[in-house]
Scaffold this active site. Structure first.
Site, short mmCIF file in Angstrom:
data_model
loop_
_atom_site.label_atom_id
_atom_site.label_comp_id
_atom_site.label_asym_id
_atom_site.label_seq_id
_atom_site.Cartn_x
_atom_site.Cartn_y
_atom_site.Cartn_z
N ARG A 177 0.07 -0.02 -6.76
CA ARG A 177 -0.29 1.22 -6.07
C ARG A 177 0.94 2.13 -5.89
O ARG A 177 1.10 2.78 -4.87
CB ARG A 177 -0.96 0.94 -4.73
CG ARG A 177 -2.23 0.09 -4.84
CD ARG A 177 -3.30 0.79 -5.67
NE ARG A 177 -4.48 -0.05 -5.82
CZ ARG A 177 -4.74 -0.81 -6.89
NH1 ARG A 177 -3.88 -0.84 -7.90
NH2 ARG A 177 -5.82 -1.53 -6.95
N SER A 227 -10.81 1.78 -0.97
CA SER A 227 -10.11 0.76 -0.19
C SER A 227 -9.18 1.44 0.81
O SER A 227 -8.31 2.22 0.42
CB SER A 227 -9.30 -0.15 -1.11
OG SER A 227 -10.15 -0.85 -1.99
N GLU A 297 -3.79 2.51 2.34
CA GLU A 297 -3.80 2.97 0.95
C GLU A 297 -4.26 4.42 0.89
O GLU A 297 -3.86 5.19 0.02
CB GLU A 297 -4.74 2.10 0.10
CG GLU A 297 -4.68 2.40 -1.37
CD GLU A 297 -5.39 1.35 -2.21
OE1 GLU A 297 -6.25 1.73 -3.02
OE2 GLU A 297 -5.10 0.15 -2.06
#
Length: 304
Positions: A177, A227, A297
């Protein structure tokens, strides 16, 4: 600088670019949350984006570049300055033998379908990712054991000065990420991917399988930003939230999804503050009970 002044300045300089004032960000994010953006611009090509950023820098105009809004939570007061929309207005996709070259506004799912059409394998796991390619590359999005970096060869970006630059896969510093985009505040505008030839039916069967899994396990019927938390090392955020007794826990209209605890969903009228309150409660509960600090996130932007 006031929004009317921003609007007039940009409108005078960029007569070919569509502009709007007081655009509700909840209409441009998957979370369906967010106050008004002062001004929104819809550039028609990469050079437009480059020129807009240079113009903002030269005129001290704050700006934010918005993609598909899938991983975004906008504050209730909205966004001051200019929002540059890079979505369906920059979504060209070209196929050259085993390569796909796509602009940042193209949906990841659409790029995956183009790969399928040409019997190219490598994007099956990403076929259900709802966001735009630019945002996906910036965070090295992935699913089912694959990441976008697996097929990327080159990335064209615009830097903070508005200059267009090209980076190899290695130069993008891809991680979990993470990418060079975050290190230098770059904007992805075009991506080159190289894949191997595969069997059309096998690729389609894999995509159908991943789609079925996503539809049955994720709360796609409710607004969310995907998410909410990054995966903690050696564990899963959803599992930790679940065993902390938070499945279905809600604060006003912000709720931990009953279907997948890794998602915070909007039951209808949640505000940004509601979601942030719930996120902080989740983080504190998981830290107190399991000693794990969950990292967000989802990206939060806008005036506090």
């Amino acid at each position: 600088m006031k929004k009317n002044e921003i609007y007039e300045l940009i409108n005078e300089e960029f007569s070919n670019i569509k502009l709007e004032k007081d655009v509700l960000m909840k209409e441009h994010t998957y979370f369906k949350i967010g106050g008004p953006a002062d001004v929104m611009a819809y550039p028609q090509n990469i050079n437009d984006v480059s020129r807009l950023i240079k113009f903002c820098n030269n005129n001290n105009i704050d700006y934010f570049v918005l993609g598909n809004g899938t991983n975004l939570l906008v504050r209730d007061k909205g966004i001051r300055g200019l929002v540059i929309k890079v979505d369906d207005n920059l979504n060209d996709i070209k196929v050259e033998c085993n390569k796909i070259i796509a602009e940042a506004g193209a949906k990841v799912s659409r790029v995956a379908k183009m790969a399928l059409k040409n019997s190219l394998t490598g994007l099956e796991g990403a076929s259900g990712i709802p966001g735009s390619l630019g945002g996906g590359v910036a965070m090295n999005a992935g699913a089912y054991g694959t990441e976008l970096k697996d097929v990327i060869t080159k990335v064209k970006c615009i830097d903070e000065n508005g200059d267009i630059k090209e980076y190899s896969k290695e130069e993008m510093h891809f991680g979990y990420r993470h990418s060079r985009v975050h290190e230098e505040k770059l904007l992805v505008v075009e991506v080159e991917m190289e894949m191997e030839k595969g069997n059309y039916d096998d690729i389609k069967n894999s995509m159908d399988d991943y789609t079925e899994r996503r539809n049955t396990k994720q709360p796609i019927q409710l607004p969310s930003a995907g998410s909410t938390f990054k995966r903690p090392e050696g564990d899963y955020a959803g599992r930790l939230i679940d065993v902390s007794g938070l499945r279905g826990f809600r604060y006003k209209d912000a709720q931990v999804s009953e279907k997948h605890c890794g998602f915070v969903v909007n039951l209808g009228n949640a505000t940004c503050e509601d979601v942030l309150t719930l996120i902080k409660t989740i983080q504190k509960t998981v830290k107190d009970r399991h000693g794990v600090e969950l990292q967000r996130e989802v990206l939060i932007v806008g005036e506090e």
